[in-house]
Enzyme design. Structure first.
Site, mmCIF file in Angstrom:
data_model
loop_
_atom_site.group_PDB
_atom_site.id
_atom_site.type_symbol
_atom_site.label_atom_id
_atom_site.label_comp_id
_atom_site.label_asym_id
_atom_site.label_seq_id
_atom_site.Cartn_x
_atom_site.Cartn_y
_atom_site.Cartn_z
ATOM 1 N N CYS A 1 0.825 -1.206 0.000
ATOM 2 C CA CYS A 1 0.000 0.000 0.000
ATOM 3 C C CYS A 1 0.867 1.266 0.000
ATOM 4 O O CYS A 1 1.526 1.554 -0.992
ATOM 5 C CB CYS A 1 -0.965 -0.051 1.181
ATOM 6 S SG CYS A 1 -2.445 0.959 0.986
ATOM 7 N N ARG B 1 -13.416 4.760 -3.193
ATOM 8 C CA ARG B 1 -12.325 3.917 -2.739
ATOM 9 C C ARG B 1 -12.480 2.525 -3.345
ATOM 10 O O ARG B 1 -13.588 2.085 -3.664
ATOM 11 C CB ARG B 1 -12.312 3.805 -1.209
ATOM 12 C CG ARG B 1 -11.957 5.067 -0.480
ATOM 13 C CD ARG B 1 -11.899 4.828 1.027
ATOM 14 N NE ARG B 1 -10.784 3.969 1.392
ATOM 15 C CZ ARG B 1 -9.560 4.414 1.678
ATOM 16 N NH1 ARG B 1 -9.303 5.706 1.624
ATOM 17 N NH2 ARG B 1 -8.603 3.566 2.026
ATOM 18 N N HIS C 1 -4.045 -6.601 1.736
ATOM 19 C CA HIS C 1 -3.942 -6.740 3.183
ATOM 20 C C HIS C 1 -4.395 -8.148 3.532
ATOM 21 O O HIS C 1 -4.869 -8.895 2.690
ATOM 22 C CB HIS C 1 -4.785 -5.685 3.886
ATOM 23 C CG HIS C 1 -4.378 -4.285 3.513
ATOM 24 N ND1 HIS C 1 -3.151 -3.754 3.855
ATOM 25 C CD2 HIS C 1 -5.010 -3.328 2.782
ATOM 26 C CE1 HIS C 1 -3.058 -2.525 3.374
ATOM 27 N NE2 HIS C 1 -4.170 -2.243 2.717
#
Length: 244
Positions: free
Chosen positions: A96, A140, A204
């Site tokens: 990220c 997002r 993640h």
């Protein structure tokens, strides 16, 4: 038995660890210890010196905009040694924000742009950028994601949650092609990056706890660089890939 060691550096692990990226260290340690390799860990953060020849694996995790802006001010002090490490085939996992900061530029949600250290060629825009297709702007990228690595045929799965949209540059290839989910930018079906022995991703989970095949691949790369006479592929062959 020979005394083998995996030396891990965690870049800004006290700042860039929002989504539990330290779990990637735990995963590598889990596999390393099964083949008789001990693991040492060092936090390398603000004001610390990074020495390219001192480590076998580097983790650079993600954080919120504030932590990323603080990190970005210190990171240039480590840029030369990081570039030397990368260009000499050092193993690195960037997640990220860490992935973004290794590239050229990074645009926050408010439109402010900070400079990456440009040790790699990708760049990151925000969710309102005109570089995006109309249907991909303003939201997002959140949810489960699955990709396929086109070189190895391996599938990886995880969870993505990012507003930044990354576009790969010259000399870079994707970690995988998106099967389901969004990936780097939601437009070109790429997810993550591979450059030499650097792997970048928006996954993640953390990615190495959920994808034992990738964890073992990265571990093999790291150990082969330090101990090239050992057949690490063979040593890892019988170790079960953990996934969930």
């Amino acid at each position: 038995m020979a005394d083998y060691e995996l030396r891990i550096a965690h870049l800004y692990g006290d700042l860039m660890n929002t989504y539990g990226d330290y779990g990637n260290v735990i995963a590598l340690k889990y596999y390393a210890e099964q083949i008789g390799v001990k693991v040492s860990y060092a936090l390398v953060s603000l004001g610390d010196v990074f020495q390219a020849n001192a480590y076998d694996f580097v983790l650079f995790g993600g954080g919120q905009d504030y932590e990323e802006s603080v990190t970005a001010k210190d990171l240039p002090n480590k840029a030369d040694q990081l570039k030397a490490y990368i260009e000499n085939d050092g193993s690195l996992l960037a997640v990220c924000g860490g992935f973004q900061l290794l590239g050229r530029t990074m645009e926050f949600a408010d439109g402010s742009i900070i400079q990456g250290i440009a040790v790699m060629t990708h760049h990151t825009v925000n969710l309102n950028s005109t570089e995006l297709r109309d249907g991909m702007r303003g939201k997002r990228l959140i949810g489960n994601i699955q990709i396929k690595n086109n070189q190895t045929g391996e599938n990886y799965h995880g969870f993505e949650n990012h507003q930044g949209r990354t576009f790969l540059g010259p000399g870079e290839q994707a970690l995988g092609t998106v099967i389901s989910g969004n990936g780097n930018n939601g437009d070109d079906k790429t997810e993550g990056v591979i450059y030499k022995n650097v792997y970048g991703t928006y996954f993640h989970g953390p990615i190495l706890t959920r994808n034992g095949n990738l964890a073992k691949r990265i571990l093999k790369n790291a150990l082969s660089r330090r101990y090239p006479k050992i057949d690490w592929q063979n040593k890892l062959a019988d170790i079960v890939n953990e996934t969930f």
